[in-house]
Write a protein that holds these residues in place. Structure first.
Motif, mmCIF file in Angstrom:
data_model
loop_
_atom_site.group_PDB
_atom_site.id
_atom_site.type_symbol
_atom_site.label_atom_id
_atom_site.label_comp_id
_atom_site.label_asym_id
_atom_site.label_seq_id
_atom_site.Cartn_x
_atom_site.Cartn_y
_atom_site.Cartn_z
ATOM 1 N N TRP A 28 39.052 40.477 48.939
ATOM 2 C CA TRP A 28 40.496 40.248 48.975
ATOM 3 C C TRP A 28 41.212 41.239 48.062
ATOM 4 O O TRP A 28 42.288 41.733 48.376
ATOM 5 C CB TRP A 28 40.809 38.821 48.551
ATOM 6 C CG TRP A 28 40.476 37.811 49.594
ATOM 7 C CD1 TRP A 28 39.478 36.868 49.540
ATOM 8 C CD2 TRP A 28 41.112 37.625 50.852
ATOM 9 N NE1 TRP A 28 39.468 36.119 50.681
ATOM 10 C CE2 TRP A 28 40.459 36.556 51.508
ATOM 11 C CE3 TRP A 28 42.168 38.263 51.496
ATOM 12 C CZ2 TRP A 28 40.835 36.112 52.768
ATOM 13 C CZ3 TRP A 28 42.544 37.819 52.756
ATOM 14 C CH2 TRP A 28 41.885 36.759 53.381
ATOM 15 N N THR A 80 45.199 34.901 49.392
ATOM 16 C CA THR A 80 43.785 35.246 49.422
ATOM 17 C C THR A 80 42.951 34.055 48.959
ATOM 18 O O THR A 80 43.483 33.054 48.459
ATOM 19 C CB THR A 80 43.503 36.452 48.514
ATOM 20 O OG1 THR A 80 43.692 36.050 47.143
ATOM 21 C CG2 THR A 80 44.430 37.603 48.822
ATOM 22 N N GLY A 81 41.642 34.174 49.107
ATOM 23 C CA GLY A 81 40.756 33.092 48.676
ATOM 24 C C GLY A 81 40.981 32.656 47.248
ATOM 25 O O GLY A 81 41.129 31.464 46.963
ATOM 26 N N GLN A 83 43.660 33.056 45.461
ATOM 27 C CA GLN A 83 45.038 32.613 45.241
ATOM 28 C C GLN A 83 45.281 31.197 45.734
ATOM 29 O O GLN A 83 46.020 30.431 45.118
ATOM 30 C CB GLN A 83 46.014 33.559 45.956
ATOM 31 C CG GLN A 83 46.161 34.919 45.335
ATOM 32 C CD GLN A 83 47.063 35.817 46.163
ATOM 33 O OE1 GLN A 83 46.952 35.893 47.385
ATOM 34 N NE2 GLN A 83 47.988 36.482 45.492
ATOM 35 N N GLU A 88 41.601 30.883 51.213
ATOM 36 C CA GLU A 88 42.563 31.707 51.931
ATOM 37 C C GLU A 88 43.412 30.857 52.863
ATOM 38 O O GLU A 88 42.953 29.887 53.449
ATOM 39 C CB GLU A 88 41.864 32.829 52.698
ATOM 40 C CG GLU A 88 40.837 32.378 53.718
ATOM 41 C CD GLU A 88 39.433 32.365 53.155
ATOM 42 O OE1 GLU A 88 39.267 32.084 51.951
ATOM 43 O OE2 GLU A 88 38.499 32.609 53.931
ATOM 44 N N ASP A 89 44.682 31.280 53.019
ATOM 45 C CA ASP A 89 45.627 30.402 53.693
ATOM 46 C C ASP A 89 46.817 31.218 54.182
ATOM 47 O O ASP A 89 47.569 31.776 53.383
ATOM 48 C CB ASP A 89 46.082 29.317 52.696
ATOM 49 C CG ASP A 89 47.032 28.311 53.313
ATOM 50 O OD1 ASP A 89 47.073 28.205 54.549
ATOM 51 O OD2 ASP A 89 47.741 27.635 52.551
ATOM 52 N N CYS A 90 46.986 31.312 55.483
ATOM 53 C CA CYS A 90 48.113 32.050 56.061
ATOM 54 C C CYS A 90 49.400 31.254 55.864
ATOM 55 O O CYS A 90 49.451 30.051 56.152
ATOM 56 C CB CYS A 90 47.881 32.300 57.546
ATOM 57 S SG CYS A 90 49.087 33.421 58.277
ATOM 58 N N GLU A 412 42.707 34.308 59.364
ATOM 59 C CA GLU A 412 41.765 33.875 58.328
ATOM 60 C C GLU A 412 40.333 34.314 58.609
ATOM 61 O O GLU A 412 39.583 34.614 57.692
ATOM 62 C CB GLU A 412 41.817 32.358 58.168
ATOM 63 C CG GLU A 412 41.040 31.876 56.964
ATOM 64 C CD GLU A 412 41.404 30.467 56.544
ATOM 65 O OE1 GLU A 412 40.501 29.728 56.157
ATOM 66 O OE2 GLU A 412 42.597 30.116 56.607
ATOM 67 N N ASN A 747 37.453 26.353 51.049
ATOM 68 C CA ASN A 747 38.345 26.204 52.192
ATOM 69 C C ASN A 747 37.614 25.690 53.423
ATOM 70 O O ASN A 747 38.094 25.815 54.534
ATOM 71 C CB ASN A 747 39.000 27.555 52.527
ATOM 72 C CG ASN A 747 37.978 28.586 52.938
ATOM 73 O OD1 ASN A 747 36.854 28.568 52.463
ATOM 74 N ND2 ASN A 747 38.351 29.499 53.820
#
Length: 869
Positions: A28, A80-81, A83, A88-90, A412, A747
């Motif tokens: 990331w 990012t993972g 964060q 990770e998350d759009c 993702e 996640n």
């Protein structure tokens, strides 16, 4: 298109594949969102609701600016993972609305706030939230309040395979007149700067404006093409801006380059007002007409562009002919789905299914990864760090991926995962059977499959072990894509030969003691166990896995089924059928011994468990989880009328049943009252043990959720499994929602939520058992209700619960959207459906990746089972 060229058949440009490093945190950091607008991508491209050709040479995507954002909106933003508080998350709202199988028509929607996009707040909220808190979403920031957003629809239609039309419509949902900048961006992927020899073109392509208003394009392998753009809704010609798809070396690295017209030129021109950022000579490798649209409240404005080959220059670019192409392609797409989606489904169910298929089709992606080039670098570039040669995947030097592949999620998971892909092909077989077969064959080819026979798992570690579901997908697709007697036996035979190599790899690598008890690591179930099953155990010793053994049994029995099918026309397969029959029965025998005596069945609990074996003890890990349900998947009913057509197999079967009584007791026999012929049932649990396991499965206080089967029993909510090793406690508790552990990135949670992939396999398993037992076997469903159902009706009940995830309830809420009022009350949200990675075990709220119309698309198969009964 002239001979030797490739037609424009493939859709969306890649959504996020920029570079790789093998530590997930570093990957990331290697290419963050802020770099994406300035750095040329090496392996793929990235954009919002875009399309590309099958080799990702020429790309067309949206560029948008609301007048307030600090950056031009060219790609999706997410955490990012490290964060995200759940990985990770759009953080964008976009939807795949429609697509024909050939992509002759495609439609997508992007919701763009009219106020400044809250990048910093999204990051801050995630930093302040713990793993126990819910994620902070874009709608939580209030950016859609009072309708202050744009609905931007991107539509594509093909007049011919190489004459592609694009219509972008911006709808002002807000209460006041607002302005939006729309830039349909067309560019060549940079294949010329790296010095690599395996790209389709290492000669820099050309793109320049002509006096007649057309943009001339030439690519060494695509040939000559033209790009045209219509006037804006006020009748004015948009200004066309040009630049090069090259890294801004000066800003990124302080190094001068051959041109000052670089990748971020459009951002600097539109947002910063830098007139000299774009090339005044109107040439380069990237172009966009710059439309500035002023739209009154509640109204919409559209812009239109088109590109085509030199040989297919149409007489009229826009006007009625342009609209007629869209009307025809929409009509054809409607007619196609009317033939695919059962008419007995409700309006909401049909809409859900169509969006599911659309997401599946939009999530095809050009996937490019050449292992040798990655490890050793490109000829004209600096050498990569030495540490790369000691990282993951170094034993996959043969791997050469340069194909269109079905992705789990374009943001993702913009890389393949082999067991995900197997599930994708079930709904794909309904809409594009040729593509489904091609994908399954592809992963068995020499440039994917290891010489050892292993199928690559996924990008971060190809050597990880995914559940062996490829054979199941092959046989299901074989049966789905033709009527009996006219099915593609060449496809089946090709796959069977390669699957033999993969089965041998499993036997040699994952059953080291030769006891028919297998251990495959995490096997795709991530954090479901008490320990990280991909690492050495803190106790020492080894883990004998109920799921690992059952997955191999499932693989084995499917290979038996395939061999029997092929043997009906080629007797040389009868020997292979005998081999898989006897191997499967041996695995059944190994599993069904008592857990303390060499097997995995716990007679006291009536359940299958992983067993920890050390030099000092044997300990069943008594967690009631999906691990113990996977043994139900492996079953097959052998019909005597089929066996009689196979004399070689019948002779061996009769000998085995007579002389191997120690094993033949695991094979049940029943006479079919309709034909007076017999059936043999091969299955891991006996009838008695099957009923005991199903009493847990169908118990609403255990596995049976209102929306499908949980991955861990709700029993463990108040009764967590605890295992102590010296001073450290290991604990597994039912967690219905997001993961509460950072094992495997935090996640992905298998400690309670509903996963549609394994639900679907369980539904099919119940149908197979019902085929054998019929009316003679009924169970309580739900457990304790007194309602006795055949197993096929239990399968239908689970299917119906899964479909309920995606359709509005009596209050207008779709469970998959949780308590989000936008999807309940806003007329411009309420018909949209998101297909999440997994779902809350109690309330059905969608979790994980939000566009996983890969394996979550099997909901369409569940819908078929529900409406057909």
């Amino acid at each position: 298109m002239p001979a030797g060229r490739r037609e424009w058949r493939l859709p969306p440009a890649a959504a996020g594949r920029r570079g790789y490093l093998y530590n997930p945190v570093h990957s990331w950091e290697y290419f963050p969102h802020d770099h994406a607008r300035e750095r040329a991508y090496r392996w793929g491209e990235d954009g919002i609701l875009g399309i590309t050709d099958r080799e990702c040479r020429l790309c067309l995507c949206l560029g948008l600016w609301n007048g307030k954002d600090p950056i031009l909106k060219e790609r999706l933003f997410g955490l990012t993972g490290p964060q995200g508080n759940h990985g990770e998350d759009c953080k964008e709202n976009y939807y795949y609305l429609d697509s024909s199988p050939t992509h002759s028509y495609m439609k997508g929607l992007y919701k763009y706030p009219q106020d400044a996009y809250p990048y910093e707040r999204l990051e801050q909220e995630a930093r302040e939230r713990s793993v126990l808190d819910r994620e902070f979403e874009l709608e939580d920031a209030g950016v859609f309040n009072e309708g202050k957003y744009w609905d931007v629809f991107a539509e594509y239609a093909k007049n011919t395979p190489n004459d592609v039309l694009c219509r972008i419509t911006a709808v002002n949902r807000g209460p006041e007149t607002a302005t939006i900048h729309v830039l349909p961006q067309l560019w060549f992927r940079n294949t010329w700067i790296w010095g690599c020899s395996h790209e389709g073109c290492t000669i820099k392509p050309k793109l320049r404006s002509q006096k007649d208003g057309k943009v001339y394009l030439h690519h060494d392998s695509l040939g000559t093409m033209y790009f045209v753009c219509d006037k804006d809704p006020e009748g004015k010609e948009p200004k066309k801006i040009f630049t090069e798809n090259e890294t801004n070396m000066k800003h990124m690295y302080g190094v001068e380059t051959y041109t000052k017209y670089v990748r971020d030129a459009f951002h600097r021109y539109v947002v910063n007002g830098e007139e000299d950022a774009v090339d005044p000579r109107q040439r380069g490798t990237k172009v966009a007409p710059h439309y500035i649209l002023e739209v009154p409240a509640g109204e919409e404005r559209s812009v239109r562009v088109r590109f085509f080959t030199e040989e297919e220059d149409p007489k009229e670019y826009f006007g009625k002919a342009f609209d007629a192409v869209f009307d025809l392609r929409i009509k054809e797409t409607d007619e196609f789905y009317d033939s695919i989606i059962d008419s007995r489904a409700s309006k909401d169910e049909r809409s859900m299914a169509r969006q599911s298929y659309a997401g599946l089709l939009w999530s095809k992606q050009f996937y490019h990864y050449v292992m040798k080039s990655w490890l050793h670098g490109d000829d004209t570039q600096p050498n990569p760090p030495e540490s790369r040669l000691g990282g993951r995947n170094t034993d996959w030097m043969h791997l050469f991926n340069r194909d269109v592949v079905s992705m789990p999620d374009k943001w993702e998971y913009p890389w393949y995962a082999s067991w995900d892909l197997a599930f994708h092909m079930i709904p794909f077989a309904r809409v594009d059977p040729d593509f489904a077969k091609e994908q399954l064959i592809l992963f068995l080819r020499e440039w994917y499959m290891s010489p050892s026979g292993q199928i690559p798992a996924y990008e971060f570690n190809f050597s990880d072990v995914n559940p062996p579901v490829h054979a199941w997908a092959v046989f299901r697709v074989f049966k789905m894509t033709g009527k009996r007697g006219s099915r593609d036996r060449v496809f089946l035979g090709r796959c069977f030969q390669k699957l033999m190599l993969n089965f041998t790899w499993w036997v040699n690598r994952k059953d080291p003691d030769g006891k028919n008890i297998f251990s495959g690591g995490f096997l795709g179930l991530d954090n479901i166990g008490v320990f990280d099953r991909s690492r050495p155990l803190p106790t020492g010793g080894h883990l004998e896995q109920a799921d690992g053994t059952a997955w191999v049994a499932f693989f084995c029995v499917v290979m038996l089924d395939i061999a029997l099918e092929l043997a009906l026309e080629d007797s040389t397969y009868e020997d292979m059928a005998s081999k898989f029959f006897e191997h499967f029965v041996s695995i059944i025998d190994a599993m069904n011994h008592m857990a303390g005596g060499g097997g995995l069945w716990d007679e006291n609990d009536g359940f299958y468990y992983d067993v920890l074996r050390t030099d000092h003890c044997t300990v069943p890990l008594r967690i009631r989880s999906m691990v113990g349900l996977i043994p139900l998947f492996a079953s097959l009913s052998l019909e005597e009328e089929v066996i009689e057509k196979l004399p070689g197999f019948k002779k061996r079967l009769d000998w085995f049943m007579k002389y191997r009584t120690d094993l033949s007791s695991h094979v049940n026999y029943m006479t079919n009252p309709e034909t007076s012929r017999g059936r043999h049932l091969l299955g891991i649990p006996s009838r008695k043990n099957l009923k005991r396991v199903l009493s847990y499965v169908l118990d609403e206080n255990e596995f049976l959720s209102p929306y499908g089967i949980r991955s861990i029993s709700k029993y463990h909510e108040d009764n967590p499994f605890i295992f102590n090793v010296e001073e450290e406690e290991y604990r597994v508790k039912y967690v219905p929602g997001e993961s509460n552990t950072y094992l495997f990135g935090g996640n992905s949670n298998w400690r309670g939520p509903i996963w549609l992939c394994v639900n679907y396999l369980l539904i099919e398993a119940l149908e197979r058992y019902d085929f054998f037992y019929g009316e003679t076997l009924k169970v309580e469903c739900p457990t304790g209700s007194g309602n006795m159902l055949r197993l096929q009706d239990c399968a239908k009940e689970i299917s119906s619960r899964i479909v309920k995830l995606f359709v509005p309830d009596e209050n207008g809420r779709r469970p998959c959207h949780g308590d989000n009022d936008l999807y309940k009350d806003d007329p411009h949200f309420k018909d949209l459906v998101l297909f999440y990675e997994y779902f809350h075990g109690d309330n059905g709220r969608g979790l994980g990746a939000s566009h996983q119309t890969g394996w979550t698309a099997v909901v369409t198969a569940c819908l078929d089972k529900q409406v057909k009964g």
